[in-house]
Every structure is written in C-alpha cells, then in structure tokens.
Scaffold this active site. Sequence first.
Site, PDB file in Angstrom:
ATOM      1  CB  CYS A 150      -4.480   7.926   4.254  1.00 13.22           C
ATOM      2  SG  CYS A 150      -4.088   8.509   6.029  1.00 13.22           S
ATOM      3  CG  ASN A 201      -1.765   1.158   1.108  1.00  9.05           C
ATOM      4  OD1 ASN A 201      -1.438   2.272   1.582  1.00  9.05           O
ATOM      5  ND2 ASN A 201      -3.049   0.907   1.390  1.00  9.05           N
ATOM      6  CG  ASN A 225      -8.991   4.258   3.967  1.00  6.03           C
ATOM      7  OD1 ASN A 225      -9.060   4.189   5.153  1.00  6.03           O
ATOM      8  ND2 ASN A 225      -7.780   4.313   3.380  1.00  6.03           N
TER       9      ASN A 225
END
Length: 301
Positions: free
Chosen positions: A128, A99, A190
């Site tokens: 993120c 990742n 995510n």
Amino acid sequence: MSNMAVDIAGIRMKNPVMTASGTYGFGREYGEYFDLSLLGGIVVKGLTLKPREGNKPPRIAETPAGILNSVGLQNPGVEYFLENELPFLRKHDVAVIANIAGNTEEEYCAMTEKLGASVDGIELNISCPNVKEGGVAFGTRPESVYRITQRVKACCKVPLIVKLSPNVTDIREIALSAEEGGADALSLINTLLGMAIDIRTRRPILSNIVGGLSGPAVKPVAVRMVWQVAQAVKIPIIGMGGITTWEDAVEFILAGADAVSVGTANFGNPFAPVEIAGGLKAYLEANEIGAIGDIKGKVMI
Ligand code: SIN
C-alpha cells in the site's frame, strides 16, 4: 464444456475471476447487483489490527484511463470484520481472502492469528503506497519481503498470498524473496505511485500529495510484471491491474497468471467480474480449450 475451476495453492475456486482488495469493500454493495457466488473469490478491503479512518479527503482523483487513490486503509478493523462482515460473505459459495496491512511485523502476525482458518486465504499487503508506516515500506526490499513473509507464514493457517508492489526496480527479486520466505501464491500488481496537480490552485489534488494509480492506464505495466514474475517463480500468480474485459483477463493468463482480479472496473460496471467470467468461458469453448489452465503462460515469444 471447458473447465473454469482453478486451485490457487489450495484455494479452490469455480472460476479464476476474483475481485481486488480496496475496490470491493466486504461485498455487500455488489451483492445487491448479483449473486456473489458467481465469483471465484472476493478479496476484502485491507484490514488493520485497529479501525482506521484513512487519509484526509480529497483522496480520489480521476486520471486518463485510471484513478489515483490515497485512501490510507480506511477500514473497521479485523475484529469488526470477523464479527460483522465475514458471516455475510460466508453465506455465499465464494472463496474469501482477507487482505491485511500492518505498521509492524507484530501487527501482521496478530491479525493472522485472529483470522486463523476463518477465511480461505490471507493476502499480505506489503504494497500500500498510502500510509506513512508499514505498507509498501515492507514490500520494496528483498530482505524485508523475505522476513515478513517468513514471520507471517509461521502463524498462518491458510494459504498465504503476498501482494507485490510495482514501485520497485526489479519485481522478480521481490517475488523470489516472497517465494523463498514461504509465500504460497503471489498477487500483482498493487497501484503505481502517481501524482496529479490542479493547475488553477497549483496544489496537488490529493491531500496526501501522492497516491496509487490503478485502472486501464496501468495494464501494460501489470502484464509485463506478471510475465516477468511467472518466469521467475514456481508458485501460482493472481494477476491484476486495469482488467476491464475478458480479453484483458486472457492477456494476463497468457502472461502467466493462474487467476485474475478485477478492481477499478467495478466502480464503473459492478457486473464487470461476472461478465469477464462469462467471456472467459465463451472464449475457451469457442476455441475448444479444455481448461483455463491450458492457456496459462502460453504467450508465444
Ligand atoms: C489504500 O487504502 O490506501 C489502498 C490500499 C492499497 O493500496 O493497498
């Protein structure tokens, strides 16, 4: 005997159970509990071009049925990973996915070039929520998703998986942009942006104020998004978000996932991904289903 093997855009795995980035480090801690070769794939902690210390603590808060984190991509950097962590992972018969997260498009490309064909796949982390530059900033607008995917794909020697953020209005648009940009597969979701406040101090619990929510609390959102994306794209999908049991994994596969990733559940039960793989196999056999792919997207609407 039911066939549990899957092929995610050329990444061959003996079963569809992977571990989610950010919850598995580089596998070492979990390798003390069981043979990592029992897993389909391991997605390592998000790597950056240079080592990062991450955000200031507190950066974890427990919430009902979930965890808020604002780790901020703490990691030793891509070169350290290649020299010191990848050789350990390579001793196991498991797909290894790196990742990667960057502040700029150039950083994503530099990391992709350094990784070359040393890993089985690259997961492009444009989701993120815990860093000021890069991260989710790349992942919430269709044009920037298309552009970064196209740039990284041009220098990527292994299958490219784009990890999507749920913090968008229409995840289908973002998924389509990644597919058009050349993504070989998608992973979602995510974490969902959240916040927790300590009522005694009246201050946010996380030093970063906000953080990403994961765990069973997000599962219905994740299942809904996997289902929506599966209607929109042709490329394979790795589904994740609160998967804790094999029943959860079946739900994601029925919604349209080709494989699943286990994340937050690892913290409470390090055996979770192995138990989920075992439960999936028993479910297929009990129901005389020949292969895991036979139930993909088979939710009846
Ligand atoms: C973090 O390190 O802040 C979490 C990584 C992510 O959400 O992608």
